[in-house]
Design an enzyme around this catalytic site. Structure first.
Site, PDB file in Angstrom:
ATOM      1  N   ASN A 167      56.485  28.436  48.484  1.00 41.00           N
ATOM      2  CA  ASN A 167      55.047  28.671  48.575  1.00 41.00           C
ATOM      3  C   ASN A 167      54.331  27.475  47.957  1.00 41.00           C
ATOM      4  O   ASN A 167      54.400  27.275  46.743  1.00 41.00           O
ATOM      5  CB  ASN A 167      54.714  29.963  47.829  1.00 41.00           C
ATOM      6  CG  ASN A 167      53.233  30.277  47.843  1.00 41.00           C
ATOM      7  OD1 ASN A 167      52.427  29.514  48.379  1.00 41.00           O
ATOM      8  ND2 ASN A 167      52.864  31.393  47.239  1.00 41.00           N
TER       9      ASN A 167
ATOM     10  N   HIS B 155      49.935  32.188  55.838  1.00 43.46           N
ATOM     11  CA  HIS B 155      50.356  31.603  54.564  1.00 43.46           C
ATOM     12  C   HIS B 155      51.817  31.982  54.303  1.00 43.46           C
ATOM     13  O   HIS B 155      52.273  33.044  54.724  1.00 43.46           O
ATOM     14  CB  HIS B 155      49.451  32.124  53.440  1.00 43.46           C
ATOM     15  CG  HIS B 155      49.903  31.667  52.095  1.00 43.46           C
ATOM     16  ND1 HIS B 155      49.970  30.334  51.776  1.00 43.46           N
ATOM     17  CD2 HIS B 155      50.357  32.348  51.009  1.00 43.46           C
ATOM     18  CE1 HIS B 155      50.428  30.214  50.540  1.00 43.46           C
ATOM     19  NE2 HIS B 155      50.678  31.418  50.058  1.00 43.46           N
TER      20      HIS B 155
ATOM     21  N   CYS C  93      45.955  30.331  47.389  1.00 43.07           N
ATOM     22  CA  CYS C  93      46.687  30.362  48.677  1.00 43.07           C
ATOM     23  C   CYS C  93      45.779  30.674  49.872  1.00 43.07           C
ATOM     24  O   CYS C  93      46.153  30.444  51.023  1.00 43.07           O
ATOM     25  CB  CYS C  93      47.812  31.376  48.603  1.00 43.07           C
ATOM     26  SG  CYS C  93      48.947  31.029  47.252  1.00 43.07           S
TER      27      CYS C  93
HETATM   28  O1  UT7 Z   1      50.807  33.438  47.231  1.00 38.86           O
HETATM   29  C1  UT7 Z   1      50.975  33.772  45.889  1.00 38.86           C
HETATM   30  C2  UT7 Z   1      50.972  35.220  45.705  1.00 38.86           C
HETATM   31  N1  UT7 Z   1      52.265  35.696  45.325  1.00 38.86           N
HETATM   32  C3  UT7 Z   1      52.915  36.525  46.139  1.00 38.86           C
HETATM   33  O2  UT7 Z   1      52.491  36.818  47.215  1.00 38.86           O
HETATM   34  C4  UT7 Z   1      54.213  37.112  45.602  1.00 38.86           C
HETATM   35  C5  UT7 Z   1      54.594  38.328  46.388  1.00 38.86           C
HETATM   36  N2  UT7 Z   1      55.748  38.958  45.792  1.00 38.86           N
HETATM   37  C6  UT7 Z   1      57.024  38.549  46.056  1.00 38.86           C
HETATM   38  O3  UT7 Z   1      57.230  37.651  46.835  1.00 38.86           O
HETATM   39  C7  UT7 Z   1      58.131  39.312  45.400  1.00 38.86           C
HETATM   40  O4  UT7 Z   1      57.601  40.308  44.571  1.00 38.86           O
HETATM   41  C8  UT7 Z   1      59.083  38.425  44.562  1.00 38.86           C
HETATM   42  C9  UT7 Z   1      59.943  37.559  45.466  1.00 38.86           C
HETATM   43  C10 UT7 Z   1      58.284  37.561  43.613  1.00 38.86           C
HETATM   44  C11 UT7 Z   1      60.023  39.281  43.718  1.00 38.86           C
HETATM   45  O5  UT7 Z   1      60.741  40.136  44.567  1.00 38.86           O
HETATM   46  P1  UT7 Z   1      60.855  41.685  44.226  1.00 38.86           P
HETATM   47  O6  UT7 Z   1      61.701  42.271  45.267  1.00 38.86           O
HETATM   48  O7  UT7 Z   1      59.459  42.230  44.062  1.00 38.86           O
HETATM   49  O8  UT7 Z   1      61.619  41.644  42.861  1.00 38.86           O
HETATM   50  P2  UT7 Z   1      61.220  42.218  41.429  1.00 38.86           P
HETATM   51  O9  UT7 Z   1      60.328  41.279  40.710  1.00 38.86           O
HETATM   52  O10 UT7 Z   1      60.771  43.665  41.557  1.00 38.86           O
HETATM   53  O11 UT7 Z   1      62.619  42.226  40.725  1.00 38.86           O
HETATM   54  C12 UT7 Z   1      63.712  43.010  41.209  1.00 38.86           C
HETATM   55  C13 UT7 Z   1      64.940  42.683  40.392  1.00 38.86           C
HETATM   56  C14 UT7 Z   1      64.693  42.751  38.895  1.00 38.86           C
HETATM   57  O12 UT7 Z   1      65.886  43.218  38.290  1.00 38.86           O
HETATM   58  P3  UT7 Z   1      66.041  44.749  37.812  1.00 38.86           P
HETATM   59  O13 UT7 Z   1      64.923  44.962  36.844  1.00 38.86           O
HETATM   60  O14 UT7 Z   1      65.890  45.542  39.075  1.00 38.86           O
HETATM   61  O15 UT7 Z   1      67.386  44.758  37.232  1.00 38.86           O
HETATM   62  C15 UT7 Z   1      64.462  41.326  38.506  1.00 38.86           C
HETATM   63  O16 UT7 Z   1      64.797  41.074  37.163  1.00 38.86           O
HETATM   64  O17 UT7 Z   1      65.354  41.338  40.643  1.00 38.86           O
HETATM   65  C16 UT7 Z   1      65.397  40.601  39.432  1.00 38.86           C
HETATM   66  N3  UT7 Z   1      64.935  39.236  39.696  1.00 38.86           N
HETATM   67  C17 UT7 Z   1      65.766  38.232  39.999  1.00 38.86           C
HETATM   68  N4  UT7 Z   1      67.089  38.181  40.141  1.00 38.86           N
HETATM   69  C18 UT7 Z   1      67.629  36.996  40.462  1.00 38.86           C
HETATM   70  C19 UT7 Z   1      63.656  38.762  39.700  1.00 38.86           C
HETATM   71  N5  UT7 Z   1      63.659  37.455  40.016  1.00 38.86           N
HETATM   72  C20 UT7 Z   1      64.936  37.105  40.204  1.00 38.86           C
HETATM   73  C21 UT7 Z   1      65.556  35.908  40.534  1.00 38.86           C
HETATM   74  N6  UT7 Z   1      66.895  35.901  40.668  1.00 38.86           N
HETATM   75  N7  UT7 Z   1      64.854  34.780  40.734  1.00 38.86           N
END
Ligand code: UT7
Length: 350
Positions: free
Chosen positions: A307, A277, A112
């Site tokens: 992304n 980005h 990225c």
């Molecule tokens: O350029 C590439 C580099 N990548 C990045 O910069 C990624 C940066 N990170 C992010 O954008 C975020 O971390 C994400 C959007 C990927 C995830 O968001 P988050 O707020 O960090 O969520 P999380 O992974 O901590 O998950 C929170 C909750 C979890 O449930 P519990 O364990 O709290 O019950 C996940 O299982 O959300 C759940 N979850 C989802 N729920 C519905 C994770 N993905 C999903 C989903 N739909 N797609």
């Protein structure tokens, strides 16, 4: 003396895939995805198409917009983290598709953050006299690492239910799967006597954090480099620590931006556009707040594309150029962070 962007183009494959479409193959919702990332839709490459195909289409549009003959191109620089083949790189394939058979074609692999490294490389190529007119392409085909196989269901071509096992597998990778989309952006970068080009750049790499986002299978640490078990072990799907990457982005990028501005004795108000980005809308909102950048100075298009990794900044630049927003003489800051981890900021006089 420096360089200027004389033409841009972008290309995305097929119809947009909405968040609700993703909910057919895994447990997610439009509400969750939009709230956590700002994404509403993305595009995916069809089977048999690769980054080089998308890149070629974007390149044709950039060449047309620049109003040059393709024979004027004397260097091709391409960035992708999803190449058509492990080797050769996709730069050669794009050059081949365009009939550019007498020019060097270079692949850079900075995910990225590729556009920033690309600007530094192109600045060097032009300053050294190695190139005058460069075709720069960022292209990605992430569809191949998505954690579902039921593309017909996802695309609404079938209304059968996916198996519980398939849904479970997709769920294990859903935070990753909602983020990425496919596409390509391209630009023609040309040597100029105008006061334009790279005016400052700060790049960093933290290899200790390489495994925050990486593909565990299919590399040359194993013999053979691809094992039959890799499919069942989900080794082709990237492992991502989203929360840690988020933290990295919202701390490192504002810090780097401030350092670069201070080094150049500039203030936020001296910058016309902050071209960031698009990994997550919330990351960019944090950066904006931390730097005190007005909302209208940091344009976003993540809602429509997700992304697109190395393609993101070239696509954004093409959209803004075609909308008549980016103008000659402006001083713009680019910011990006990607797998590696590579990150940085660049100041470019347009
Ligand atoms: O350029 C590439 C580099 N990548 C990045 O910069 C990624 C940066 N990170 C992010 O954008 C975020 O971390 C994400 C959007 C990927 C995830 O968001 P988050 O707020 O960090 O969520 P999380 O992974 O901590 O998950 C929170 C909750 C979890 O449930 P519990 O364990 O709290 O019950 C996940 O299982 O959300 C759940 N979850 C989802 N729920 C519905 C994770 N993905 C999903 C989903 N739909 N797609």
């Amino acid at each position: 003396m420096g360089f200027e962007i004389i033409g841009t183009g972008h290309y995305v494959p097929g119809k947009p895939i909405k968040n609700d479409d993703l909910a057919r193959v895994m447990d997610t919702s439009d509400e969750w995805i939009a709230k956590r990332s700002g994404i509403r839709q993305r595009h995916f490459c069809p089977e048999g198409q690769g980054a080089s195909d998308l890149g070629t289409e974007a390149a044709k549009k950039a060449i047309e917009a620049a109003g040059i003959d393709k024979s004027e191109i004397d260097y091709v620089v391409l960035c992708t983290m999803t190449p058509d083949y492990i080797f050769p790189g996709s730069a050669a394939l794009v050059a081949g598709n365009l009939g550019l058979d007498k020019v060097p074609a270079l692949d850079i692999r900075q995910q990225c953050a590729a556009m920033l490294f690309g600007f530094q490389i192109m600045d060097g190529l032009i300053a050294s006299g190695a190139a005058k007119t460069i075709l720069f392409v960022g292209a990605e085909a992430h569809a191949g690492f998505m954690p579902w196989m039921d593309w017909d269901v996802l695309e609404g071509k079938s209304d059968r239910q996916v198996t519980p096992e398939a849904r479970e597998k997709a769920n294990r990778h859903r935070a990753l799967a909602i983020l990425f989309g496919d596409g390509a952006g391209a630009m023609i970068v040309r040597k100029t006597d105008r006061d334009a080009g790279l005016r400052g750049v700060k790049l960093f790499t933290d290899g200790d954090a390489a495994k925050l986002l990486y593909v565990p299978g299919g590399g040359f640490r194993t013999r053979p480099y691809w094992k039959e078990s890799y499919f069942d072990e989900e080794m082709y799907i990237p492992r991502m620590d989203g929360a840690e990457l988020f933290r990295f982005a919202v701390t490192k990028l504002p810090k780097t931006a401030r350092e670069l501005l201070a080094e150049k004795e500039l203030k936020v108000a001296d910058i016309d556009w902050f071209l960031a980005h698009q990994a997550n809308q919330r990351i960019n909102e944090f950066i904006r707040d931390k730097l005190g950048v007005p909302e209208e100075k940091m344009p976003m298009n993540i809602d429509r594309f997700g992304n697109t990794s190395a393609a993101t900044l070239p696509i954004l630049i093409d959209e803004l150029t075609r909308a008549g927003k980016l103008k000659k003489g402006e001083l713009n800051m680019l910011l990006a962070l990607g797998a590696g981890i590579h990150w940085g900021c660049a100041l470019v006089r347009w």
